[in-house]
Design an enzyme around this catalytic site. Structure first.
Site, short mmCIF file in Angstrom:
data_model
loop_
_atom_site.label_atom_id
_atom_site.label_comp_id
_atom_site.label_asym_id
_atom_site.label_seq_id
_atom_site.Cartn_x
_atom_site.Cartn_y
_atom_site.Cartn_z
N LYS A 114 0.84 -1.22 0.00
CA LYS A 114 0.00 0.00 0.00
C LYS A 114 0.87 1.26 0.00
CE LYS A 114 -1.88 -1.08 3.97
NZ LYS A 114 -1.13 -2.31 4.30
N ARG A 137 0.73 -8.81 13.63
CA ARG A 137 0.06 -7.77 12.82
C ARG A 137 -0.90 -8.41 11.81
NH1 ARG A 137 5.11 -4.98 10.53
NH2 ARG A 137 3.66 -3.79 9.24
#
Ligand code: AP5
Length: 215
Positions: free
Chosen positions: A13, A171
């Protein structure tokens, strides 16, 4: 154009947002970069965020939503923006819609970066980040021209504390538990564009450009 980039940690991203925002004159709003800058500056926000970030946990919604609402008021957002790493929970997504509606703004698309989980671990544990400008490199896929030195600003490259393998896996777990449901939320609202995020940085960039151009 106003975009949200959604996807698991390491999907690319930030790498794609930096390129496309620079090319179009849009603001690149990375909540992770903002929080790391706050930790480095020793601010109140940094002090509140540091412990969560080091463990790979999300910082509280109320704190994050306020930071983003303020950031969207800055003048560099007037030509367009990319939100990279926000929203990450349904509460954040709802608050974003409220913030935009109250300012008569809208998000054009949520771009979802789809990728296999095991590729993510290799990407994140091999990531190198610039201490100066925050640019990302990768030991194998995107190596700097000179070892340990940023191609863009000459800054020192380091490995993020949350890119240790155990923290990376946490995560990814947090992403599945808290963030993945947003794919359905934006899909149902007709706002989702899906991009296959495997392949080289250039290949993913070409797919992304085609999706945005065609949309
Ligand atoms: P954040 O900084 O946002 O981390 P993240 O979402 O985990 O995202 P990453 O930066 O790890 O992944 P990316 O998809 O941007 O990948 P990148 O392009 O860097 O958040 C950090 C922490 O802050 C969170 O854990 C949380 O504590 C807190 N936080 C942030 N936002 C929050 C929020 N909204 N709410 C609550 N807490 C929040 O690429 C990764 C690597 O892969 C790089 O080395 C890159 O060079 C390489 N790479 C990229 N593309 C390719 C490719 N196509 N092929 C090969 N390698 C590639």
């Amino acid at each position: 154009m106003n975009l949200v980039f959604l996807g698991p940690p390491g999907a690319g991203k930030g790498t794609q947002a930096k390129v496309i925002a620079e090319k179009n004159g849009w603001a690149h709003i990375s909540t992770g970069d903002m929080l790391r800058a706050a930790v480095k500056a020793g601010s109140e926000l940094g002090a509140q965020a540091q412990g969560f970030m080091e463990k790979g946990e999300l910082i509280p919604d109320s704190l994050m939503c306020a930071v983003v609402a303020d950031r969207l008021k800055e003048t560099d957002c007037q030509q367009g923006w990319i939100l990279d790493g926000f929203p990450r929970t349904r509460v954040q997504a709802d608050r974003l819609d409220e913030t935009l509606a109250s300012a008569s703004l809208k998000m054009d698309h949520c771009v979802y970066f789809h990728i296999d989980q095991e590729i993510l671990v290799a990407r994140l544990t091999g990531r190198l980040t610039c201490k100066g400008c925050g640019a990302n490199f990768h030991v194998a896929a995107l190596p700097p021209k000179e070892g340990g030195v940023c191609d863009h600003c000459g800054g020192e490259l380091y490995t993020r504390v949350d890119d240790e393998e155990a923290t990376v896996r946490n995560r990814l777990k947090v992403y599945e538990e808290s963030t993945a449901e947003l794919i359905g939320f934006y899909q149902d609202g007709g706002r989702l564009l899906r991009v296959e995020a495997e392949g080289s940085v250039e290949e993913v960039g070409a797919r992304l450009a085609a999706q945005l151009g065609d949309s």
